[in-house]
Design a protein around this motif. Sequence first.
Motif, PDB file in Angstrom:
ATOM      1  N   THR A 498       0.827  -1.214   0.000  1.00  0.00           N
ATOM      2  CA  THR A 498       0.000   0.000   0.000  1.00  0.00           C
ATOM      3  C   THR A 498       0.856   1.256   0.000  1.00  0.00           C
ATOM      4  O   THR A 498       0.488   2.252  -0.626  1.00  0.00           O
ATOM      5  CB  THR A 498      -0.937   0.007   1.221  1.00  0.00           C
ATOM      6  OG1 THR A 498      -0.169  -0.179   2.407  1.00  0.00           O
ATOM      7  CG2 THR A 498      -1.983  -1.076   1.109  1.00  0.00           C
ATOM      8  N   ARG A 499       1.990   1.217   0.707  1.00  0.00           N
ATOM      9  CA  ARG A 499       2.895   2.367   0.687  1.00  0.00           C
ATOM     10  C   ARG A 499       3.496   2.570  -0.697  1.00  0.00           C
ATOM     11  O   ARG A 499       3.658   3.702  -1.158  1.00  0.00           O
ATOM     12  CB  ARG A 499       4.010   2.174   1.712  1.00  0.00           C
ATOM     13  CG  ARG A 499       5.052   3.281   1.690  1.00  0.00           C
ATOM     14  CD  ARG A 499       6.149   3.035   2.695  1.00  0.00           C
ATOM     15  NE  ARG A 499       5.647   3.131   4.053  1.00  0.00           N
ATOM     16  CZ  ARG A 499       5.473   4.286   4.678  1.00  0.00           C
ATOM     17  NH1 ARG A 499       5.760   5.424   4.080  1.00  0.00           N
ATOM     18  NH2 ARG A 499       5.008   4.306   5.900  1.00  0.00           N
ATOM     19  N   ALA A 500       3.814   1.484  -1.386  1.00  0.00           N
ATOM     20  CA  ALA A 500       4.491   1.586  -2.675  1.00  0.00           C
ATOM     21  C   ALA A 500       3.563   1.966  -3.813  1.00  0.00           C
ATOM     22  O   ALA A 500       3.996   2.585  -4.786  1.00  0.00           O
ATOM     23  CB  ALA A 500       5.187   0.257  -2.997  1.00  0.00           C
ATOM     24  N   VAL A 741      11.762   8.210  -1.679  1.00  0.00           N
ATOM     25  CA  VAL A 741      12.830   7.289  -2.065  1.00  0.00           C
ATOM     26  C   VAL A 741      12.538   5.889  -1.559  1.00  0.00           C
ATOM     27  O   VAL A 741      12.712   4.891  -2.271  1.00  0.00           O
ATOM     28  CB  VAL A 741      14.182   7.805  -1.537  1.00  0.00           C
ATOM     29  CG1 VAL A 741      15.300   6.819  -1.859  1.00  0.00           C
ATOM     30  CG2 VAL A 741      14.503   9.166  -2.126  1.00  0.00           C
ATOM     31  N   VAL A 742      12.065   5.806  -0.311  1.00  0.00           N
ATOM     32  CA  VAL A 742      11.737   4.498   0.257  1.00  0.00           C
ATOM     33  C   VAL A 742      10.585   3.846  -0.501  1.00  0.00           C
ATOM     34  O   VAL A 742      10.634   2.649  -0.829  1.00  0.00           O
ATOM     35  CB  VAL A 742      11.396   4.641   1.755  1.00  0.00           C
ATOM     36  CG1 VAL A 742      10.827   3.339   2.306  1.00  0.00           C
ATOM     37  CG2 VAL A 742      12.636   5.031   2.533  1.00  0.00           C
ATOM     38  N   ASP A 743       9.541   4.634  -0.810  1.00  0.00           N
ATOM     39  CA  ASP A 743       8.401   4.076  -1.544  1.00  0.00           C
ATOM     40  C   ASP A 743       8.828   3.550  -2.907  1.00  0.00           C
ATOM     41  O   ASP A 743       8.411   2.461  -3.332  1.00  0.00           O
ATOM     42  CB  ASP A 743       7.314   5.134  -1.715  1.00  0.00           C
ATOM     43  CG  ASP A 743       6.694   5.542  -0.390  1.00  0.00           C
ATOM     44  OD1 ASP A 743       6.965   4.868   0.612  1.00  0.00           O
ATOM     45  OD2 ASP A 743       5.968   6.557  -0.364  1.00  0.00           O
ATOM     46  N   GLY A 744       9.656   4.336  -3.598  1.00  0.00           N
ATOM     47  CA  GLY A 744      10.130   3.878  -4.894  1.00  0.00           C
ATOM     48  C   GLY A 744      11.019   2.653  -4.778  1.00  0.00           C
ATOM     49  O   GLY A 744      10.943   1.730  -5.603  1.00  0.00           O
ATOM     50  N   GLY A 745      11.854   2.630  -3.755  1.00  0.00           N
ATOM     51  CA  GLY A 745      12.697   1.455  -3.549  1.00  0.00           C
ATOM     52  C   GLY A 745      11.889   0.219  -3.204  1.00  0.00           C
ATOM     53  O   GLY A 745      12.188  -0.895  -3.669  1.00  0.00           O
ATOM     54  N   ALA A 749      11.835  -3.179  -5.366  1.00  0.00           N
ATOM     55  CA  ALA A 749      12.137  -4.463  -4.743  1.00  0.00           C
ATOM     56  C   ALA A 749      10.984  -5.439  -4.916  1.00  0.00           C
ATOM     57  O   ALA A 749      11.192  -6.637  -5.188  1.00  0.00           O
ATOM     58  CB  ALA A 749      12.458  -4.256  -3.267  1.00  0.00           C
ATOM     59  N   HIS A 750       9.752  -4.932  -4.767  1.00  0.00           N
ATOM     60  CA  HIS A 750       8.583  -5.792  -4.949  1.00  0.00           C
ATOM     61  C   HIS A 750       8.490  -6.284  -6.383  1.00  0.00           C
ATOM     62  O   HIS A 750       8.132  -7.462  -6.631  1.00  0.00           O
ATOM     63  CB  HIS A 750       7.314  -5.017  -4.561  1.00  0.00           C
ATOM     64  CG  HIS A 750       6.072  -5.825  -4.599  1.00  0.00           C
ATOM     65  ND1 HIS A 750       5.218  -5.846  -5.690  1.00  0.00           N
ATOM     66  CD2 HIS A 750       5.520  -6.678  -3.682  1.00  0.00           C
ATOM     67  CE1 HIS A 750       4.200  -6.636  -5.449  1.00  0.00           C
ATOM     68  NE2 HIS A 750       4.356  -7.161  -4.237  1.00  0.00           N
ATOM     69  N   GLY A 755       8.836 -11.057  -9.707  1.00  0.00           N
ATOM     70  CA  GLY A 755       9.218 -11.559 -11.025  1.00  0.00           C
ATOM     71  C   GLY A 755       9.837 -12.942 -10.979  1.00  0.00           C
ATOM     72  O   GLY A 755       9.997 -13.586 -12.014  1.00  0.00           O
ATOM     73  N   ASN A 756      10.189 -13.400  -9.780  1.00  0.00           N
ATOM     74  CA  ASN A 756      10.782 -14.725  -9.622  1.00  0.00           C
ATOM     75  C   ASN A 756       9.690 -15.718  -9.256  1.00  0.00           C
ATOM     76  O   ASN A 756       9.018 -15.575  -8.225  1.00  0.00           O
ATOM     77  CB  ASN A 756      11.857 -14.662  -8.522  1.00  0.00           C
ATOM     78  CG  ASN A 756      12.660 -15.933  -8.435  1.00  0.00           C
ATOM     79  OD1 ASN A 756      12.142 -16.978  -8.072  1.00  0.00           O
ATOM     80  ND2 ASN A 756      13.953 -15.826  -8.728  1.00  0.00           N
TER      81      ASN A 756
END
Length: 794
Positions: A498-500, A741-745, A749-750, A755-756
């Motif tokens: 939700t943050r991202a 920056v954290v949200d974008g990171g 990462a998600h 993707g794996n």
Amino acid sequence: MNIGTDTRSSTSPATGKAFSFITKGWREVKDSADADFELMRARAKSFKNLAISFDRELENFFNSASSFSVPAIGSTSATDINFVKRLQPKLSEFRRAYSSPDFSEKVLEKWRPRSRIRINLSAIRTGIVSEVEEHKDGIIDFNSRDRFWGGSKVRLKNFRWEWRGDNEGNQEEWQPIRALKPRLREFERKSSSSEILSNIKNNEFVEKVKSSLRAIYKEPQESKEVPPLDASELLAYLVKQSGPFLDQLGFQRDMCDKIEEALCSKRKNLLPLRSMSSGETSVFGNDNINDELDLRIASVLQSTGHCYDGSLWTDFVKHDSADRRRHVAIVTTASLPWMTGTAVNPLFRAAYLSKSAKQKITLLVPWLCKSDQELVYPNNLTFSSPEEQETYIRNWLEERVGFKANFKISFYPGKFSKERRSIIPTGDTSQFVSSKEADIAILEEPEHLNWYHHGRRWTDKFNHVVGIVHTNYLEYIKREKNGALQAFFVKHINNWVTRAYCHKVLRLSAATQDLPKSIICNVHGVNPKFLSVGEKVAAERQLGQKTFSKGAYFLGKMVWAKGYRELIDLLAKHKNDLDDFKLDVFGNGEDAHEVQSVAKKLDLNLNFMKGRDHADDSLHGYKVFINPSVSDVLCTATAEALAMGKFVVCADHPSNEFFRSFPNCLTYKTSEDFVARVKEALANEPQPLSPEQRYNLSWEAATQRFMEYSELDRVLNNTRGTNPSSRKMIKSFSIPRLSEVVDGGLAFAHYCLTGNEILRLATGAMPGTRDYDKQHCKDLHLLPPQVENPIYGW
């Protein structure tokens, strides 16, 4: 001062021109003065003639006054005549004065021009020229250059002007400045001089020169000194930027806000900030500490000339609509004919949002293959094509809302998970909204939609993303095996996604977990059909008719988490207290056989029937709706029962906070209270709803609340708060916030983790949900998914 010249030929012509200019100037001054004196003489004569005319009129007045007499006249008129008689000798004396022939001469004595003005050049000869031939008459022959310039040097000495009039013997010598000063004052008062100056000022050439000078000369910008950041502000900003980490660790946001406020208040008391632009109030005059601190940081950065265009992860490229209407895409996790809250409520939201002409609405619902439809949709109802299901959805909606909703319905591929009992999106759901229409997104259950989302970030593709939390997943998970451990991980995953992927999150009640960027507001309404039933019941009561012929009932999907466990426990504990109490239960679900077996084993007085629509006529006669569930976020069935004018007995729980204001809502805290509330409801008649209460339950009111709390009204109207308290930090003068920056990171990462395929399966994803399969391509007429889809472009 000595001015040396080598030859006479080079000096004599210039000197002749100089004296010629002086004589010409005096001649022009003399002509102007003569013209002015003539004008004054004419005006004096005019004044004299006017005075003579006035004298005649006055004499006629006196003669008429002396011969005028009225016997009946009052004392006031006699007083006026005596005043005129006293004034007559004074006026006669004034008349003799101005009629005297010497009057004009006395008035113009000081202004009379002299007959002749000549310049005595003998003084100039004596003062300027050191070697010159003597002249008896004092007049220099300017043509005789050889005789005038007797030497090779000219010495400038003291000289004087001689002012000669008619009387040759009466000569008076003035110093140049003393002589010209009064004349120049008179000359400045002349209209001709003012006209000359105005012409010079308005001259086009002068204006061009001035504009050229302005273009060449630029005033230096006024230096605005901004106080540097002190330790308390740096600490406050560090706490503010650490919010994402603190949220993930479980710290409450109120604690961080209090720390920021305490640190900023010290700075406020010591040094008030200057506003970023003229006319604004002080930054610390605002009530919002976050905005104050942002503006403070922005002002310091602006003073350094720093410019910021975007953060590391953020894509600011937005797609504007071809027309001026905004586009709103509502994405949900379920669809009719599955009668669940995430299928019904988004459908009503799309219908009522489409009533406004400001925006175009697209409802994006999952499409299931036939094998999954048989597992989800009731009564073995299936659809062979999306068009067929869309027709069913629109017919069902129009039957209930009473108007034809003008919005678009689109489908994205999904698969049903038996373990999670929910639909999981497959592939990138955001790609089913075209870039031209990617403006505003409403994610119904944003955590559910993004658990395994592998695609473009919603906040990058859409200008404004609002998430609406429907389900208390933590409560469901805690009931499973190893539920506490699973709930811990799910809680942080929900915070993560939700943050991202959201700008704003709306929680229907406090029963859900405290998500980032979230506020609590009920943005759901009830079907207008239920309100009509309530109005019908109120009308029958006014006529004295019996409105309710049946007792209590419970309606809901027959799974343990929907309140069946609480219901059986309450009835089993107070079986003796509710000996004559009978309850009809309507519902279908995976736990139906087990629920019925437990109730039969405990010998509970429950009558189980198949699930049906709450608006069914067979349910209108019930007076009391029992809902002991504490897992719901905001029970739609409770709102519908209240709208129909029934009693509702429910738990004193945050999920029922919205219903407490209604008089027919009876809440309980203990099992003993439950028994008392049930008996109270069965013994009394419910109160009819007021117009305000009916409106609060309607979808019109819910849509208004949604527009306000989601800030969608501001986004649709393109309004940027003019109130200083609502101003945000100017992007060009700001720095990348740590939260951004954290949200974008987190989003990146998600994207990498989802993707794996191995990691997806390890976290509970269904096989084949990263990309849609061939059957989805066939049903939705899609192209086969690409092997690599470079969403972020790294």
